[in-house]
Design an enzyme around this catalytic site. Structure first.
Site, short mmCIF file in Angstrom:
data_model
loop_
_atom_site.label_atom_id
_atom_site.label_comp_id
_atom_site.label_asym_id
_atom_site.label_seq_id
_atom_site.Cartn_x
_atom_site.Cartn_y
_atom_site.Cartn_z
N GLY A 131 0.73 -1.22 0.04
CA GLY A 131 -0.12 0.12 -0.08
C GLY A 131 0.78 1.31 0.07
O GLY A 131 0.58 2.21 -0.60
N SER A 132 1.89 1.09 0.55
CA SER A 132 2.69 2.37 0.96
C SER A 132 3.37 2.91 -0.40
O SER A 132 3.59 4.11 -0.91
CB SER A 132 3.95 2.32 2.02
N ILE A 157 -10.15 -2.82 1.28
CA ILE A 157 -11.14 -1.70 0.73
C ILE A 157 -11.98 -1.67 1.40
O ILE A 157 -13.10 -2.56 1.62
CB ILE A 157 -11.32 -2.14 -0.90
N ARG A 271 -16.45 7.16 39.80
CA ARG A 271 -15.60 5.75 40.38
C ARG A 271 -15.04 6.20 41.75
O ARG A 271 -14.28 6.87 41.61
CB ARG A 271 -14.66 5.26 39.61
N GLN A 339 -6.69 2.56 30.95
CA GLN A 339 -5.89 2.61 32.29
C GLN A 339 -6.78 3.43 33.37
O GLN A 339 -6.86 2.96 34.48
CB GLN A 339 -4.45 3.32 32.18
N GLU A 366 -4.46 5.46 5.20
CA GLU A 366 -4.25 6.75 4.41
C GLU A 366 -2.83 6.98 4.44
O GLU A 366 -2.58 8.37 4.71
CB GLU A 366 -5.45 7.62 4.66
N THR A 368 0.88 5.31 6.36
CA THR A 368 1.44 4.96 7.79
C THR A 368 2.00 6.27 8.65
O THR A 368 2.47 7.13 7.56
CB THR A 368 2.35 4.07 7.58
#
Ligand SMILES: Cc1cc2nc3c(=O)[nH]c(=O)nc-3n(C[C@H](O)[C@H](O)[C@H](O)COP(=O)(O)OP(=O)(O)OC[C@H]3O[C@@H](n4cnc5c(N)ncnc54)[C@H](O)[C@@H]3O)c2cc1C
Length: 382
Positions: A131-132, A157, A271, A339, A366, A368
């Site tokens: 892809g890149s 796709i 909490r 966390q 779209e 990296t």
């Protein structure tokens, strides 16, 4: 450059936020489990005109700017990334090249149904081999009379296997350029074309309700009239489409960052531990403060890139910065949001668990993070 939103944009943001909170959020967990979007959500998005936002009214759109499209994507991304990416991929990647590079006849033929959300278009660039390195395509289209004959495979796709998937806009090799590189052309292949097969949905880490498929072309024939833009302009046109799309992905990531702030602030007030709300522990409050900083900064970054695009100024560098920053911010905020929720953060009934799974792909799709750093370092002359 003024990054203040207009009163109309502020009003529009409120409308999409209300839709996201009242219609999308209550369905998000179920859609994630089912691995598909509730048609009620898509129908209401279509009814609100979201699929036609950046297209002019004469082709059925809303005549809004790119900033307004990104506002909608951010607000949807705040509660459900799958819904947000469905809009982003349909409008920013699928329909946008038809609008930017299509002829008036092609606009009339395809855009009204796309803008109305009756059909969704998908963007077919990536292949199983990579892809890149977008220029290294293997899908071929060969002219036979006045038809293209297409053979090849596309990977990952988005929006190609839905009931309302109307077409894929492909990049295919159509010859060789004088410099020896591939000549790449964009071709529109309607759903249902013989020889065009949509594979099974991938089993993904996140974005479960977003549709992602492999596409196979075996002698698929479409008229030469389905060529989008000049023959040989396909790679440049797709790269420009991706540059714009990066701003929208940055807006989606900003929404996810904001969702983390909102979920954590609510949870931390309720909490209790050691006899008081966990918000009273600075270790927890500071995590949420850092999430707020990331959401705020990511928003400024995408709004600046979008403002430049809307003003007709160069925006590639700003889009890459926004996409890189916002996607990495989303991954960090989602991890910290789990966390803050402790053990409950690891349970699917809390949205932050889904945010955690959904965030990672933002650093991949779209372009990296590594490719964004290549582009940014090149912009510095490195
Ligand atoms: C859920 C999902 C939806 C998607 N939807 C679409 C879609 O609708 N249409 C579409 O066309 N594509 C789509 N994609 C594909 C996506 O754009 C690609 O996955 C992405 O561009 C990366 O390509 P790749 O997966 O082939 O990875 P590769 O290109 O094989 O990269 C592998 C690794 O090598 C690194 N790398 C590669 N080249 C360089 C370099 N020059 N310098 C430094 N590092 C490098 C990458 O950063 C990465 O870490 C989707 C992907 C996913 C996961």
């Amino acid at each position: 450059m003024d990054l203040e939103l207009s009163p109309e944009q502020e009003e529009f943001r409120k409308i999409v936020r209300a839709f996201a909170e009242e219609v999308v959020a209550p369905r998000a967990e179920a859609m994630d489990r089912a691995g598909r979007l509730d048609p009620v959500v898509l129908d209401q998005m279509a009814g609100m005109g979201l699929f036609g936002l950046p297209f002019p009214e004469e082709v059925g759109g809303m005549g809004a700017d790119y900033t307004t499209l990104c506002l909608a994507i951010e607000e949807l991304g705040r509660v459900d990334s799958s819904v947000a990416i469905t809009l982003e991929a349909a409008v920013g990647l699928g329909a946008m090249p038809i609008w930017r590079y299509g002829t008036p006849e092609q606009h009339r033929r395809w855009l009204p149904r796309l803008a109305a959300g009756e059909q969704l278009a998908s963007f077919g660039l990536t292949e199983p081999g990579g892809g890149s390195d977008a220029g290294a395509l293997r899908t071929r289209a060969t002219l036979d009379g006045d038809e293209w004959v297409i053979d090849g495979t596309k990977a990952f796709i988005t929006n190609a296997g839905l009931d309302r998937s109307g077409m894929v806009v492909l990049a295919a090799v159509t010859g060789q350029r004088p410099d020896g590189r591939s000549e790449i052309t964009n071709i529109v292949v309607p759903a249902g074309t013989p020889g065009y097969r949509v594979g099974r949905a991938y089993a993904k880490v996140g974005w479960h309700a977003s549709d992602t498929r492999e596409l196979v072309f075996e002698g698929a024939r479409v008229p030469v009239a389905n060529t989008l833009g000049e023959r040989g302009s396909g790679l440049g046109n797709f790269l420009r489409t991706l540059e714009e799309g990066r701003i929208a992905v940055a807006a989606l990531a900003t929404g996810l960052c904001q969702g983390c702030v909102d979920e954590c602030a609510r949870y931390a007030r309720e909490r209790q531990a050691f006899g008081r709300p966990i918000a009273g522990f600075q270790a927890v409050a500071f995590k949420i403060a850092d999430m707020e900083v990331r959401a705020h900064t990511a928003r400024l970054a995408w709004q600046r890139a979008a403002a430049r695009l809307d003003a007709g100024q160069p925006f590639s560098r700003e889009a890459a910065i926004a996409k890189l920053y916002a996607s990495e911010a989303a991954v960090t905020s989602a991890r910290e949001a789990v966390q803050v929720h402790g053990g409950y953060g690891y349970m699917e009934e809390f949205p932050v668990a889904r945010f955690y799974r959904d965030a990672k792909v933002l650093e991949i799709g779209e372009g990296t993070s590594e490719v964004m750093r290549v582009l940014i370092s090149r912009s510095l002359g490195l």
